[in-house]
Design a protein around this motif. Structure first.
Motif: not given
Length: 258
Positions: A119, A122, A124, A126-127, A131-133, A148, A152, A177, A246
Motif C-alpha cells: 500500500s 498516504e 493520515e 485517508l481512513k 486507504k490502500g484499497n 492498508n 487503520n 504502509m 489507490n
C-alpha cells in the motif's frame, strides 16, 4: 472354574498373545491371516519432482509466472480486453487511477497463488476503506481484500486478508504502509451440478506474511459490495486485480495449478 470355561479362557489368552507378538514383529492379525507391511506400500507411479525456489517467495519449477516485474504481457483490462495500462516500474506494477481492473489472459480452476503487494504512503486524512484499497479476485469474482489495515480501523470483514464482506481474517499481521506484504492463496474452485446448483462451494486458505488468516474458509458466493453473495454457475476464470483509486503496487506473481 469348570473345565470348558478354563479351556475357553486359555484359548483367548493364546490368541491375545499371538496378536501381541504379531504386532511386535511388524505384522498384524486380520481375519485369521497375517498381512506383511509391504502389502500396504505403494511405489508407482512415482511422485513428481518439483524444484523449489531458492528462497521464500521464489517461484518453483512448475509455476506459471504471471508477472516478473518487466511487463504486463499476461494481463488485460477487464472492461474491454485491451492491454493492461497499469504502470510498470522498479520490478512492480502499480494501479493507474481510472485505468480499471486488470485480469490474467489465462483462466484457472484450483491453484496455489503467490502475490506480493504494497500500500502506498498516504496521508493520515485517508481512513477505513479509502486507504490502500485494492483486491485480488479469484476466478474474477471472489475477492481477497487488499487494504492498508495498519492502524487503520475498518469493518472486520473488509480489512486486509478478509474474504470481502464475508469472512474476517483471524488476525491482522500487516506491515506498516510502504512495506511489502505477501499473500499465499490456496484456492479450490466451486463445482456445480447439471441443474446449476452448487455441488461443492469454493474454499480458500490465505497465508498472510507467513501466517494463516483464512483456514480452508468456505466462500459463500460472489463477493458483492451491496447485497448477498450470488452463486451463478461458471467454469475456470482469471485472476483479477482491482483499481480502487489507490496507488497499490504488486510484484512477484506466480501460480501453480492443482
Amino acid at each position: 472354574m469348570q473345565t470348558a470355561q478354563k479351556l475357553t479362557l486359555s484359548l483367548c489368552l493364546s490368541l491375545a498373545a499371538l496378536g501381541f507378538a504379531s504386532a511386535q514383529d511388524g505384522r498384524a492379525v486380520k481375519k485369521n491371516y497375517l498381512v506383511k507391511p509391504d502389502e500396504t506400500e505403494f511405489w508407482d507411479p512415482e511422485v513428481p519432482t518439483v524444484t523449489p525456489g531458492k528462497e521464500y517467495g521464489a517461484a518453483p519449477s512448475d509455476a506459471i509466472i504471471l508477472f516478473d516485474g518487466k511487463n504486463l504481457d499476461n494481463w488485460v483490462t477487464v472492461k474491454d480486453g485491451s492491454p493492461a495500462k497499469w504502470e510498470v516500474k522498479d520490478g512492480a506494477m502499480t494501479v493507474v487511477k481510472g485505468a480499471g481492473n486488470i485480469s490474467t489472459k489465462q483462466d484457472f480452476g484450483d491453484y496455489q497463488l503467490h502475490i506480493e503487494w504494497r500500500s502506498p504512503n498516504e496521508p493520515e486524512t485517508l481512513k477505513s476503506q479509502g486507504k490502500g484499497n485494492s483486491g485480488i479476485f479469484m476466478q474474477g469474482m471472489y475477492e481477497v481484500q487488499v487494504l492498508n489495515s495498519y492502524q487503520n480501523r475498518t469493518y472486520r470483514n473488509g480489512q486486509a486478508g478478509s474474504i470481502y464482506k464475508q469472512s474476517a481474517p483471524m488476525i491482522n499481521p500487516i506491515r506498516p504502509m510502504g512495506e511489502w506484504n505477501t499473500y499465499d492463496i490456496i484456492y479450490t474452485a466451486p463445482r456445480f451440478n447439471q441443474n446449476g446448483g452448487v455441488e461443492t462451494p469454493p474454499y480458500v486458505t490465505v497465508i498472510f506474511n507467513g501466517i494463516i488468516v483464512q483456514n480452508h474458509t468456505k466462500i459463500q458466493g460472489s463477493t458483492e459490495y451491496i447485497g448477498a453473495p450470488k452463486n451463478l454457475p461458471h467454469g475456470k476464470g482469471p485472476i483479477s486485480l482491482q483499481d480502487h483509486g489507490n496507488l497499490v503496487s504488486f510484484r512477484n506473481i506466480w501460480i501453480r495449478e492443482l
